[in-house]
Scaffold this motif. Structure first.
Motif: not given
Length: 294
Positions: A184-211
């Protein structure tokens, strides 16, 4: 035993690439081993010969020998370094999964490649390949450090990879996983990083699941459900994705829509009610797109 049969093209007088590389390896290695002028007096020929020997060894799948050969080539140029031996050695180490050493030599290759150019165009052309290889090495190294639990160094390596190639989604995704593993301490940072990945590759399934997993930790169950569904729709068929979706639906008190629920079986007095399993069918990408438009 019997000698190995010659390839058909060799018997027919055609070109035998493997034999050619073997002959090159024997010739150059023999000259180097004898300490002829190739090494003793002709420095300009020494490094190209070593690079040719290393290339032959790589083709012949003698990776450890190729790495040793490229290391000698690098040492020959300690006074006046050139990018090619450093680049060859870094790529060979990367292929051998020696990621930290690969990062070190490829970093030097990028530095050397950027030196002494008359204009920016020449410099860009020279550093393009070393930077691309360094990006691969940093991404692999960051992923390995994450697996080993060395989160600070993993974040550093992945941040360097992101700077080298701002169009690559994978380093953002891996960085998000590091934050997710810190709970939980870094879940928000993790979400931001996954959103950044999805912005570059919207079909990246692993990033959707991690988000989705990050959003679940943050308490955003509705968002987690949507992200799990997106990950499954884009091809994530792992048990973790389905289990995560099931857990978030259960937390929300939702199952599959009522229209899809089978009718409750009638049970006579004194009989046990049968167990009814309901299959969950995730939305298709088209259905997800329609939801977003709505």
């Amino acid at each position: 035993g019997q000698p190995a049969a010659e390839p058909a093209n060799a018997r027919a007088g055609g070109f035998d690439e493997r034999r050619t590389w073997q002959e090159l390896e024997r010739t150059v290695a023999g000259a180097l081993a004898l300490g002829l002028d190739l090494v003793a007096g002709e420095k300009d020929l020494c490094v190209p010969a070593l690079l040719a020997l290393g290339e032959a060894q790589e083709f012949l799948e003698r990776r450890a020998q190729a790495i040793a050969t490229y290391e000698i080539a690098v040492r020959q140029q300690e006074v006046l370094p050139h990018q090619e031996p450093l680049l060859r050695l870094g790529k060979a180490l990367l292929a051998n999964q020696e990621y930290e050493n690969a990062v070190n030599f490829l970093t030097k290759a990028v530095t050397v490649a950027g030196m002494g150019h008359k204009n920016a165009a020449d410099e860009l052309a020279a550093v393009t390949e070393p930077k691309a290889e360094l990006h691969k090495a940093l991404t692999k190294f960051g992923g390995k450090l994450r697996e080993d639990g060395d989160h600070p160094r993993a974040l550093d390596a992945l941040a360097r990879a992101e700077k080298l190639d701002k169009t690559a989604a994978w380093p953002h995704h891996l960085r998000g996983l590091v934050y997710l593993e810190q709970k939980k301490t870094d879940a928000e940072k993790g979400a931001d990083a996954q959103r950044a990945a999805l912005k570059l590759d919207p079909k990246m399934a692993a990033a959707h699941t991690a988000l989705a997993a990050c959003l679940e930790l943050m308490g955003d169950m509705e968002g987690a459900v949507a992200s799990y569904e997106a990950g499954i729709a884009h091809g994530d068929r792992t048990a973790e994705a389905y289990a995560g979706l099931g857990d978030t639906l259960a937390t929300l008190g939702r199952g599959t829509p009522k229209a899809k629920q089978p009718p409750k079986p009638k049970v006579k007095k004194g009989e046990k009610a049968p167990i009814v399993l309901t299959l969950y069918h995730p939305p298709t990408p088209a259905q997800l797109h329609a939801r977003v438009k709505a």
